[in-house]
Design a protein around this motif. Structure first.
Motif, PDB file in Angstrom:
ATOM      1  N   LEU A   4       0.847  -1.186   0.000  1.00  0.00           N
ATOM      2  CA  LEU A   4       0.000   0.000   0.000  1.00  0.00           C
ATOM      3  C   LEU A   4       0.893   1.250   0.000  1.00  0.00           C
ATOM      4  CD1 LEU A   4      -2.932   0.485   2.564  1.00  0.00           C
ATOM      5  CD2 LEU A   4      -1.659   2.371   1.560  1.00  0.00           C
ATOM      6  N   PRO A   5       0.957   1.982  -1.111  1.00  0.00           N
ATOM      7  CA  PRO A   5       1.836   3.160  -1.162  1.00  0.00           C
ATOM      8  C   PRO A   5       1.283   4.327  -0.339  1.00  0.00           C
ATOM      9  CG  PRO A   5       1.331   2.318  -3.377  1.00  0.00           C
ATOM     10  CD  PRO A   5       0.353   1.694  -2.424  1.00  0.00           C
ATOM     11  N   VAL A   6       2.161   4.934   0.436  1.00  0.00           N
ATOM     12  CA  VAL A   6       1.833   6.131   1.227  1.00  0.00           C
ATOM     13  C   VAL A   6       2.783   7.229   0.735  1.00  0.00           C
ATOM     14  CG1 VAL A   6       1.658   7.137   3.537  1.00  0.00           C
ATOM     15  CG2 VAL A   6       1.217   4.686   3.202  1.00  0.00           C
ATOM     16  N   LEU A   7       2.232   8.213   0.028  1.00  0.00           N
ATOM     17  CA  LEU A   7       3.052   9.159  -0.738  1.00  0.00           C
ATOM     18  C   LEU A   7       2.990  10.570  -0.176  1.00  0.00           C
ATOM     19  CD1 LEU A   7       1.897   8.019  -4.300  1.00  0.00           C
ATOM     20  CD2 LEU A   7       3.643   7.000  -2.816  1.00  0.00           C
ATOM     21  N   THR A   8       4.080  11.288  -0.348  1.00  0.00           N
ATOM     22  CA  THR A   8       4.137  12.659   0.154  1.00  0.00           C
ATOM     23  C   THR A   8       5.081  13.525  -0.682  1.00  0.00           C
ATOM     24  OG1 THR A   8       4.535  13.989   2.143  1.00  0.00           O
ATOM     25  CG2 THR A   8       6.028  12.151   1.792  1.00  0.00           C
ATOM     26  N   PRO A   9       4.808  14.846  -0.791  1.00  0.00           N
ATOM     27  CA  PRO A   9       5.834  15.744  -1.303  1.00  0.00           C
ATOM     28  C   PRO A   9       7.059  15.657  -0.387  1.00  0.00           C
ATOM     29  CG  PRO A   9       3.699  16.840  -1.166  1.00  0.00           C
ATOM     30  CD  PRO A   9       3.579  15.532  -0.433  1.00  0.00           C
ATOM     31  N   PRO A  10       8.265  16.096  -0.841  1.00  0.00           N
ATOM     32  CA  PRO A  10       8.524  16.818  -2.087  1.00  0.00           C
ATOM     33  C   PRO A  10       8.547  15.916  -3.303  1.00  0.00           C
ATOM     34  CG  PRO A  10      10.589  16.396  -0.974  1.00  0.00           C
ATOM     35  CD  PRO A  10       9.499  15.912  -0.052  1.00  0.00           C
ATOM     36  N   GLY A  11       8.639  16.558  -4.477  1.00  0.00           N
ATOM     37  CA  GLY A  11       8.857  15.847  -5.724  1.00  0.00           C
ATOM     38  C   GLY A  11      10.287  16.058  -6.191  1.00  0.00           C
ATOM     39  N   ALA A  12      10.551  15.620  -7.420  1.00  0.00           N
ATOM     40  CA  ALA A  12      11.886  15.763  -8.019  1.00  0.00           C
ATOM     41  C   ALA A  12      11.771  16.590  -9.289  1.00  0.00           C
ATOM     42  CB  ALA A  12      12.454  14.390  -8.360  1.00  0.00           C
ATOM     43  N   SER A  13      12.728  17.492  -9.492  1.00  0.00           N
ATOM     44  CA  SER A  13      12.790  18.208 -10.764  1.00  0.00           C
ATOM     45  C   SER A  13      13.369  17.278 -11.819  1.00  0.00           C
ATOM     46  CB  SER A  13      13.676  19.439 -10.628  1.00  0.00           C
ATOM     47  OG  SER A  13      15.037  19.049 -10.621  1.00  0.00           O
ATOM     48  N   GLU A  14      13.367  17.741 -13.063  1.00  0.00           N
ATOM     49  CA  GLU A  14      13.937  16.923 -14.142  1.00  0.00           C
ATOM     50  C   GLU A  14      15.440  16.702 -13.931  1.00  0.00           C
ATOM     51  OE1 GLU A  14      12.274  19.484 -16.985  1.00  0.00           O
ATOM     52  OE2 GLU A  14      10.306  18.536 -16.737  1.00  0.00           O
ATOM     53  N   GLU A  15      16.065  17.561 -13.126  1.00  0.00           N
ATOM     54  CA  GLU A  15      17.486  17.413 -12.803  1.00  0.00           C
ATOM     55  C   GLU A  15      17.686  16.590 -11.526  1.00  0.00           C
ATOM     56  OE1 GLU A  15      16.039  20.591 -13.101  1.00  0.00           O
ATOM     57  OE2 GLU A  15      16.430  20.594 -15.259  1.00  0.00           O
ATOM     58  N   GLY A  16      16.598  16.129 -10.918  1.00  0.00           N
ATOM     59  CA  GLY A  16      16.709  15.338  -9.702  1.00  0.00           C
ATOM     60  C   GLY A  16      16.781  16.152  -8.421  1.00  0.00           C
ATOM     61  N   VAL A  17      16.504  17.440  -8.505  1.00  0.00           N
ATOM     62  CA  VAL A  17      16.529  18.303  -7.316  1.00  0.00           C
ATOM     63  C   VAL A  17      15.180  18.222  -6.609  1.00  0.00           C
ATOM     64  CG1 VAL A  17      16.729  20.715  -6.548  1.00  0.00           C
ATOM     65  CG2 VAL A  17      18.212  19.854  -8.379  1.00  0.00           C
ATOM     66  N   ALA A  18      15.212  18.219  -5.270  1.00  0.00           N
ATOM     67  CA  ALA A  18      13.973  18.170  -4.488  1.00  0.00           C
ATOM     68  C   ALA A  18      13.187  19.469  -4.661  1.00  0.00           C
ATOM     69  CB  ALA A  18      14.300  17.960  -3.016  1.00  0.00           C
TER      70      ALA A  18
END
Lengths: 298, 298
Positions: free
Chosen positions: B183-197
């Protein structure tokens, strides 16, 4: 140590020397490397991430395990809940982890340090996935609810402790991720059999992961050059410890190094062919340890 | 909104009404439910976890997405780095996320709140796996490095911002976990296309997940009863909004509710048949919303 979950391949445990490819195990170069980097002052997480990402891009399978103790102490102090260390009657020092401490621990280990490493790996092209031992019960074991502490010559019992052991690794989840191209980045806490978060030792958790995955090597990196005969004299580095003798070196190890020697002993007893106690402060810490720099247990 | 990664089944997007089972999609009851619970004061995470775990044990596939804003503000204050909110020239209020704020954000969202929810679910028998949008680049998008802020009648530009959008969801990783019983439990942050938070909006991230998975329903739960015609009067609850009209209600929504209405609009435009803006302060918040309590967008 028992590998939990169904093993979908690559997870065979080798408890005696066997030719590469025998007993269903993949050839040596396909067996993962487990790298543990500690959370003490001085470790270079950028250098560790650079090495791990490069190895991954070269085709090596790697599992990264990490700590976060120094930063946990700093944040706990800043939040007005300073760390409390207890000394057991046998002289072993450990962190007393009440519920408030556990939450700080989770913030730093599973939040700041874990996502900081995942970000470093993503920026270097490695598809990292960060998980704590709670997630999918990756590290499962027994919850120790109280701890004996020697204070002022008396032994008292502290209740409400959230510590425990890693008795099972969810190798199913690790192989699922590795098998689909994801690089697992793992950290304490673990989960008790009741699903409660427990503070577990990162070195011994890494050893359990290495055993469960039949790792080619386990690298335990920290802020010392390896096992020192006369701590803290770096010229007293012990460069080789025969696998059969490793427990004899528990008495040589000081402080945190004791857990690393114990982890090394558990790993080699579980079939990991080579454990290296290495230095995480160099420019290429993972490659150095993989090349045998530090204390090699084999 | 684009679903990234290879879709291994169950991820078909339905952009027009279709009979259950058509176009390769699983029957309605096998389509996951995406539940987003906010991080504002008053939300009952125990009640949310109880409902989600029960639904899971009954055989429903659920993805849980969460926030952590109120706790982030508290911890940031305690650490001497109070939150800074900026008002754009168009009147939109958002958090200015410099690097130090991002690290507090990661500690609270990906550490404390995420692992707290995973633990609650594990204790209730659901095999939860907590991930941030950085992990496997689950939430990937563009990094907005600066933000315009109206201060004292003047518009200034603040640099070093770590915010962004969710343009792609790694549906491969979500389906891998769901398909193997996690069961996935998801949260921000995300990743930019460069892999930056990057700090991304949790409601819109949840909408992107619901679209990518072809979810049966998206439940956006917070500390209000739903969309209110006359905020904060609870008797002015709007109980139904036709999917085709949802963007017209952006002007009715106050504060944080604007992002939820926007998320609802993106979800229904992406083929999610039903979005419910519900209350996370009740005894059975997920079941209530699933049963139509709150504002139903369909």
């Amino acid at each position: 140590m028992e590998a939990g979950g169904s093993v979908a391949g690559g997870g065979a445990r080798v408890s005696a020397p066997a030719p590469a490819g025998a007993r269903g195990a993949p050839p040596t170069e396909d067996r993962p490397i487990v790298v543990k980097v500690g959370g003490a002052e001085g470790v270079d997480l950028d250098a560790v991430a650079t090495d791990v990402a490069e190895l991954w891009v070269e085709g090596r399978r790697v599992v990264l395990v990490h700590g976060g103790s120094a930063e946990t102490n700093r944040i706990a102090e800043a939040l007005g809940h300073p760390p409390r260390f207890v000394t057991s009657p046998s002289g072993h020092v450990s962190r007393y982890t009440d519920r408030a401490t556990l939450e700080v621990f989770e913030m730093v280990y599973a939040g700041k340090v874990n996502k900081g490493l995942v970000e470093r790996l993503q920026r270097r092209g490695a598809p990292a996935v960060g998980l704590s031992g709670l997630d999918g019960r990756l590290f499962e074991g027994r919850h120790k609810r109280s701890v004996r502490s020697v204070e002022g010559g008396k032994t008292i019992v502290l209740h409400g402790d959230h510590t425990g052991t890693v008795d099972r690794v969810n190798v199913h989840l690790l192989l699922l991720l590795l098998g689909h191209g994801y690089l697992p980045v793992l950290t304490p806490p673990g989960a008790s059999e009741e699903g409660v978060a427990i503070n577990v030792d990162g070195d011994r958790a890494a050893a359990a992961v290495a055993v469960a995955l039949g790792a080619e090597a386990l690298l335990l990196l920290s802020n010392v050059p390896g096992l020192l005969a006369r701590f803290p004299d770096p010229s007293s580095l012990i460069d080789h410890v025969p696998a059969a003798d490793v427990r004899r070196f528990l008495d040589v190890a000081e402080g945190r190094m004791k857990k690393k020697v114990l982890g090394a002993a558990e790993a080699v007893a579980g079939g990991v062919r080579r454990v290296v106690l290495g230095d995480a402060r160099t420019a290429t810490p993972v490659r150095d340890a993989l090349g045998g720099r530090g204390t090699v247990v084999a």
